[in-house]
Design a protein around this motif. Structure first.
Motif, PDB file in Angstrom:
ATOM      1  N   TYR A 171      -7.383   8.151  -1.170  1.00  0.00           N
ATOM      2  CA  TYR A 171      -8.231   7.223  -1.915  1.00  0.00           C
ATOM      3  C   TYR A 171      -9.167   8.005  -2.823  1.00  0.00           C
ATOM      4  CZ  TYR A 171      -6.529   3.844   1.460  1.00  0.00           C
ATOM      5  OH  TYR A 171      -5.734   3.049   2.216  1.00  0.00           O
ATOM      6  N   GLU A 215      -1.996  -3.350  -1.974  1.00  0.00           N
ATOM      7  CA  GLU A 215      -1.677  -1.963  -1.615  1.00  0.00           C
ATOM      8  C   GLU A 215      -2.480  -0.947  -2.399  1.00  0.00           C
ATOM      9  OE1 GLU A 215       1.318  -3.441  -4.701  1.00  0.00           O
ATOM     10  OE2 GLU A 215       0.432  -4.176  -2.788  1.00  0.00           O
ATOM     11  N   TYR A 217      -5.780  -0.933  -2.664  1.00  0.00           N
ATOM     12  CA  TYR A 217      -7.140  -0.734  -2.125  1.00  0.00           C
ATOM     13  C   TYR A 217      -7.109  -1.013  -0.634  1.00  0.00           C
ATOM     14  CZ  TYR A 217      -7.462  -5.847  -2.171  1.00  0.00           C
ATOM     15  OH  TYR A 217      -7.226  -7.176  -1.952  1.00  0.00           O
ATOM     16  N   ALA A 218      -8.215  -0.635   0.000  1.00  0.00           N
ATOM     17  CA  ALA A 218      -8.391  -0.877   1.441  1.00  0.00           C
ATOM     18  C   ALA A 218      -9.840  -1.209   1.674  1.00  0.00           C
ATOM     19  CB  ALA A 218      -7.976   0.341   2.256  1.00  0.00           C
ATOM     20  N   ARG A 227      -7.148   3.357  -4.261  1.00  0.00           N
ATOM     21  CA  ARG A 227      -6.234   4.476  -4.245  1.00  0.00           C
ATOM     22  C   ARG A 227      -6.082   5.136  -5.636  1.00  0.00           C
ATOM     23  NH1 ARG A 227      -2.577   5.784  -0.534  1.00  0.00           N
ATOM     24  NH2 ARG A 227      -2.904   3.788   0.528  1.00  0.00           N
TER      25      ARG A 227
END
Length: 585
Positions: A171, A215, A217-218, A227
């Motif tokens: 990230y 997919e 980001y988190a 990311r």
């Protein structure tokens, strides 16, 4: 240190190239030492021609030898024009037409490099760059030689280790929820303008509004992890666009409120101004009406008393009447000749003034007329005055002769008229004499009253009776002016005159009186000319209608006479021993 004016390395180099005098590379080095003595990124070694620039990647040693020479190699305008005119498309594209025709001084080599680098940075900032880190293995530019110290130094200053750690973690962007929400909450209608629920939910709403793939980001406990940098760039671009929209809206709202405020102020000011203007106009109108009523009352009272004695009641009317009359005189055409006796009518109060102005105007006309008269015209006018004294009120023919000016010769003009007068002056007239007047006439014989065409010429000494013969005259008689005792005319409208002449003594023959009958075109003109020349006004005798005996050889025996009378038709007719002269009545 390198670009800053006026003590940067490039500006100092340009100054050295342009300044007059002996500028060398060493003088440029001395100026660097003088202007930048203790700069933390610059080191100038003593007694050498070198200086050191401390870059972020390491120290670089430069030699000043040849700096000024290379920096001063300018490409002049004529060379640019030559390159642009080339048939080679690559050479023509090297310079623009503005650069070739510009009158500005050409930039130095260092300045051109600086501008080129600035243009490159502008291009790079408008793109999404992918950086390729280049590491130099050694300072000697030798193949297959790797210097660990130099490589470590470059890796450290390029920050490659930190980038590798971030990329290894997966990230590239990490930001707390509250910070991210505070910055980007305007991108989602659900979080704008305020959001009071949990920050994490607000961040998730923003990402969903922007259609960010899950997919990419988190969501952690307190931070957002992204990311790819492209995702952050897209979010930032959307924020910048939204920021422009919000700024535009804020400006519009502010302008609207400001215009509303200005409108309310202007409306209030207009209402106050209108009230003031209405009041002023009303007061002005009332004052005007009051003034008009007062003036009208005074005028009516003055008009009623206009023919009375001058008083305060009719003074203004008198003044107005006089002013109007004077304006009328100024605009109305006044008599332009002395004989025109007309004059504009005047009110009773202006009678005396009108008489004075009329007399003054007539004097002015007379003065202008007299000044405009020439000597010849003045003499003719004097003859008219003499004719008035002789004939006015005495002969009925006189009024018809007043409008016509007298002439020096009243002859029937033909092709020989001029020649006959020249012949008379050269052959018949006495040398010292001058011709005063010449006229055609009809002479009647005393016996039978036969008509004979003659020409009568008045000179300064004699009265010539001539008979015209083509281009010359035949002298019939010459009467001295002193011998003319009487000129007898009737009081009627005829132009017949009886001239009495006393002949001079000659030998044993005494002086005798003889009467001669003449019919003139203008008997008033002839008599006036004669009287003006001789100065004898008593020679004229005006008789009423009736008979007049003619004297011949000094005796009047009634054998011939002239009968003057008035009839319906003018005629001159011999009847037996008399000549009847009938004038139109």
């Amino acid at each position: 240190m390198i670009e800053t004016k006026p003590i940067g390395l490039i500006p100092l180099m340009d100054d050295e190239c342009l300044r007059p005098g002996n500028a060398t590379d060493m003088t440029y080095l001395e100026k660097m030492r003088e202007k930048l003595p203790r700069h933390r990124h610059l080191l100038i070694r003593k007694d050498t021609n070198e200086f050191v620039v401390k870059h972020y990647a390491g120290d670089v040693v430069y030699s000043v030898l040849g700096f000024l020479e290379k920096n001063g190699e300018l490409l002049h305008r004529d060379l640019k024009e030559l390159v642009i005119s080339s048939n080679n498309t690559i050479l023509r594209a090297a310079f623009t037409a503005e650069e070739a025709t510009s009158l500005k001084r050409s930039f130095s080599t260092a300045t051109q490099f600086k501008h080129s680098l600035a243009q490159l940075m502008v291009i790079l900032k408008s793109k999404d760059p992918f950086y390729i880190r280049c590491i130099r293995p050694n300072d000697t530019k030798s193949p297959r030689v790797l210097s660990e110290t130099i490589v470590r130094h470059q890796v450290k200053y390029l920050g490659l280790l930190e980038n590798l750690r971030v990329r290894r973690a997966g990230y590239a962007y990490r930001r707390p929820y509250d910070t991210f929400l505070k910055r980007y909450k305007s991108l989602c209608p659900a979080t704008w303008p305020s959001y009071s629920v949990a920050f994490k939910e607000g961040v998730e709403l923003i990402l969903q509004q922007l259609n960010v793939p899950p997919e990419s980001y988190a969501l952690g406990k307190t931070k957002l992890f992204v990311r790819l940098p492209q995702t952050i760039f897209a979010i930032e671009d959307a924020f910048q666009q939204r920021k422009n929209e919000l700024i535009t809206k804020i400006i519009a709202v502010w302008r609207g409120q400001r215009q509303q405020k200005l409108y309310r102020q202007a409306k209030q000011n207009i209402i106050v101004a209108q009230a003031q203007v209405r009041g002023f106009l009303a007061r002005k109108h009332a004052a005007e009406r009051k003034h008009a009523v007062t003036k009208l009352r005074e005028f009516i009272k003055g008009f009623i008393m206009r023919n009375g004695e001058l008083s305060e009641a009719n003074r203004k009317f008198w003044l107005q009447t006089r002013m109007n009359y004077l304006n009328t005189l100024a605009k109305k055409p006044l008599p332009k000749t002395v004989l025109d006796k007309s004059w504009p009518d005047c009110p009773p109060s202006m009678k005396q003034t009108s008489d004075l102005l009329r007399a003054l105007h007539m004097k002015n006309r007379i003065l202008k007329y007299c000044k405009a008269c020439s000597a010849a015209k003045k003499a003719l006018m004097e003859e008219k005055v003499t004719a008035e004294k002789l004939f006015k009120g005495k002969k009925a023919l006189y009024p018809s002769t007043v409008p016509k000016m007298f002439v020096p010769a009243r002859l029937n003009v033909d092709e020989h008229t001029k020649d006959r007068m020249v012949y008379f002056e050269n052959n018949l007239r006495m040398p010292k004499e001058q011709t005063i007047y010449a006229t055609d006439c009809v002479k009647f014989d005393r016996s039978g009253f036969k008509r004979r065409d003659r020409t009568l010429v008045l000179t300064t000494q004699q009265l010539y009776l001539l008979e015209p013969h083509k281009a010359e005259f035949k002298k019939k008689k010459a009467y001295p002016l002193a011998g003319v005792s009487h000129i007898i005319v009737s009081s009627n409208k005829d132009s017949v005159a009886i001239i009495s002449v006393i002949s001079t003594e000659s030998g044993n023959k005494p002086a005798q009186k003889d009467d001669y009958i003449f019919h003139f075109p203008n008997v008033v003109e002839f008599v006036t000319k004669f009287v003006d020349q001789t100065g004898k006004s008593g020679v004229l005798e005006i008789i009423p209608s009736g008979k007049r005996e003619l004297t011949k050889n000094g005796t009047a025996n009634g054998s011939s006479l002239v009968q003057f009378g008035v009839g319906e038709v003018e005629h001159i007719t011999p009847v037996k021993k008399s000549l009847q002269v009938v004038a139109q009545g």
